[in-house]
Design a protein around this motif. Structure first.
Motif, short mmCIF file in Angstrom:
data_model
loop_
_atom_site.label_atom_id
_atom_site.label_comp_id
_atom_site.label_asym_id
_atom_site.label_seq_id
_atom_site.Cartn_x
_atom_site.Cartn_y
_atom_site.Cartn_z
N HIS A 189 0.69 -1.33 -0.07
CA HIS A 189 0.00 0.14 -0.14
C HIS A 189 1.07 1.31 -0.09
CE1 HIS A 189 -3.64 -2.58 0.66
NE2 HIS A 189 -2.81 -3.30 1.71
N GLY A 190 1.58 1.37 -0.95
CA GLY A 190 2.78 2.54 -1.04
C GLY A 190 3.90 2.03 -0.51
N ALA A 191 5.10 3.10 -0.34
CA ALA A 191 6.41 2.61 0.06
C ALA A 191 6.80 3.04 1.54
CB ALA A 191 7.41 3.76 -0.84
N SER A 192 5.60 3.19 2.38
CA SER A 192 5.89 3.47 3.70
C SER A 192 6.70 2.13 4.38
CB SER A 192 4.67 3.87 4.24
OG SER A 192 4.71 3.94 5.68
N ASP A 193 7.65 2.49 5.07
CA ASP A 193 8.20 1.41 5.85
C ASP A 193 9.01 0.38 5.07
OD1 ASP A 193 7.88 2.87 8.31
OD2 ASP A 193 6.09 1.86 8.79
N LEU A 194 9.32 0.61 3.87
CA LEU A 194 9.62 -0.44 2.87
C LEU A 194 11.33 -0.52 2.77
CD1 LEU A 194 8.53 -2.59 0.75
CD2 LEU A 194 8.67 -0.70 -0.81
N VAL A 195 11.76 -1.46 2.93
CA VAL A 195 13.14 -1.79 2.98
C VAL A 195 13.53 -2.97 1.89
CG1 VAL A 195 15.19 -2.20 4.03
CG2 VAL A 195 13.71 -0.80 5.10
N LEU A 196 14.75 -2.87 0.95
CA LEU A 196 15.04 -3.92 -0.05
C LEU A 196 16.25 -4.10 0.45
CD1 LEU A 196 14.17 -2.53 -3.66
CD2 LEU A 196 12.65 -3.74 -2.21
N LEU A 197 16.51 -5.36 0.48
CA LEU A 197 17.83 -6.17 0.85
C LEU A 197 18.19 -6.92 -0.38
CD1 LEU A 197 17.92 -6.65 4.97
CD2 LEU A 197 18.67 -4.79 3.56
N GLY A 198 19.13 -6.66 -0.92
CA GLY A 198 19.55 -7.93 -2.11
C GLY A 198 20.57 -8.69 -1.34
N ILE A 199 20.58 -9.89 -1.94
CA ILE A 199 21.12 -11.15 -1.54
C ILE A 199 22.48 -11.11 -2.54
CG2 ILE A 199 21.67 -13.59 -1.27
CD1 ILE A 199 18.55 -13.61 -0.43
N PRO A 200 23.53 -10.80 -2.25
CA PRO A 200 24.93 -10.87 -3.27
C PRO A 200 25.04 -12.36 -3.84
CG PRO A 200 25.46 -9.62 -1.16
CD PRO A 200 24.19 -10.54 -0.90
N THR A 201 25.27 -12.22 -5.06
CA THR A 201 25.72 -10.98 -5.86
C THR A 201 24.73 -10.37 -6.73
OG1 THR A 201 28.08 -12.30 -5.87
CG2 THR A 201 27.73 -10.23 -7.29
N ARG A 202 24.28 -11.35 -7.55
CA ARG A 202 23.08 -10.66 -8.54
C ARG A 202 21.88 -10.36 -7.83
NH1 ARG A 202 26.59 -14.09 -10.48
NH2 ARG A 202 27.84 -13.74 -12.26
N GLY A 203 21.59 -10.86 -6.67
CA GLY A 203 20.18 -10.30 -5.99
C GLY A 203 20.57 -8.74 -5.52
N ALA A 235 18.21 -5.82 -6.74
CA ALA A 235 17.72 -4.85 -5.63
C ALA A 235 17.95 -3.52 -6.18
CB ALA A 235 18.34 -5.07 -4.18
N GLU A 236 19.07 -3.24 -6.53
CA GLU A 236 19.35 -1.77 -7.18
C GLU A 236 18.61 -1.30 -8.13
OE1 GLU A 236 23.79 -1.85 -7.91
OE2 GLU A 236 24.34 -1.84 -5.59
N ARG A 237 18.53 -2.28 -9.17
CA ARG A 237 17.58 -1.95 -10.37
C ARG A 237 15.99 -1.73 -9.79
NH1 ARG A 237 19.11 -5.70 -15.65
NH2 ARG A 237 21.44 -5.45 -15.52
N LEU A 238 15.52 -2.45 -8.94
CA LEU A 238 14.36 -2.33 -8.47
C LEU A 238 14.09 -1.09 -7.69
CD1 LEU A 238 13.24 -5.85 -6.88
CD2 LEU A 238 12.08 -4.36 -8.62
#
Length: 201
Positions: free
Chosen positions: A28-42, A46-49
């Motif tokens: 429901h929006g971007a509130s309190d949203l965090v992205l954590l990418g799992i190295p390497t390609r994840g 995550a950066e692209r997302l």
């Protein structure tokens, strides 16, 4: 060994754009949203997302760098005692932490589910998120643990003797997902003489 390309650059971009919209809708929006990418390609995904989310959600764009991180799972994997060497990567947690946040783990290919389980274990030592979701570019099936992705770019039914490889421009010079047929190893007695004697071509 047969190889076929199943996703190219435009396919990957389209899949990530859809995932970004799904993440915002589910949250429901971007509130309190965090992205954590799992190295390497994840981590690259995550950066692209994060870049796509910045284009479609002003709230995310305002503090994007404080909402994006990486989560190394190397020391939490269950294959460390099986002689499988893996170089650890850096874990970077957003300055605001993950307590009370909605954490979206981002990985490249979901297979057995063991990497995701390791990621959940790694999160326990960092904080207590309100919810944890999983976004993957490819789900190839063959799960060994009861783990599923909330957001999937492409479901690719595969055989157990096939390998799914994701290549990204940032790490490999091009964007593509390929499926390769793995040739079974022949018993030593059936191998050509050059292989049995250690001679290589």
């Amino acid at each position: 060994m047969g190889t076929r390309t199943v996703l190219q650059n435009t396919d990957i971009t389209r899949a990530l754009t859809r995932i970004a919209h799904e993440i915002l809708e589910a949250n429901h929006g971007a509130s309190d949203l965090v992205l954590l990418g799992i190295p390497t390609r994840g981590a690259v995904l995550a950066e692209r997302l994060a870049a796509i989310l910045s284009d479609i959600e002003p709230e995310w764009a305002a503090d994007r760098e404080q909402r994006l991180g990486t989560l190394d799972v190397t020391m939490h994997r269950d294959d460390l005692g099986h002689g499988i060497g893996r170089a650890p990567h850096r874990t970077t947690i957003p300055t605001s932490g993950i307590d009370g946040k909605v954490v979206v783990l981002v990985d490249d290919v979901l297979y057995s589910g063991r990497t995701v389980r390791a990621a959940l274990d790694a999160l326990q030592g960092i904080g207590r998120p309100r919810a944890v979701r999983l976004a993957v570019l490819v789900d190839r099936g063959h799960r060994e643990l009861p783990i599923r992705a909330d957001h999937v770019g492409k479901n690719l039914p595969t055989a157990s003797d096939e390998r799914v490889t994701l290549r990204l421009t940032e790490t490999d010079g091009r964007d593509e997902v390929v499926i390769e047929q793995i040739e079974p190893q022949q018993p030593a007695a059936q191998q050509p003489a050059a292989h049995r004697t250690g001679v290589t071509s």
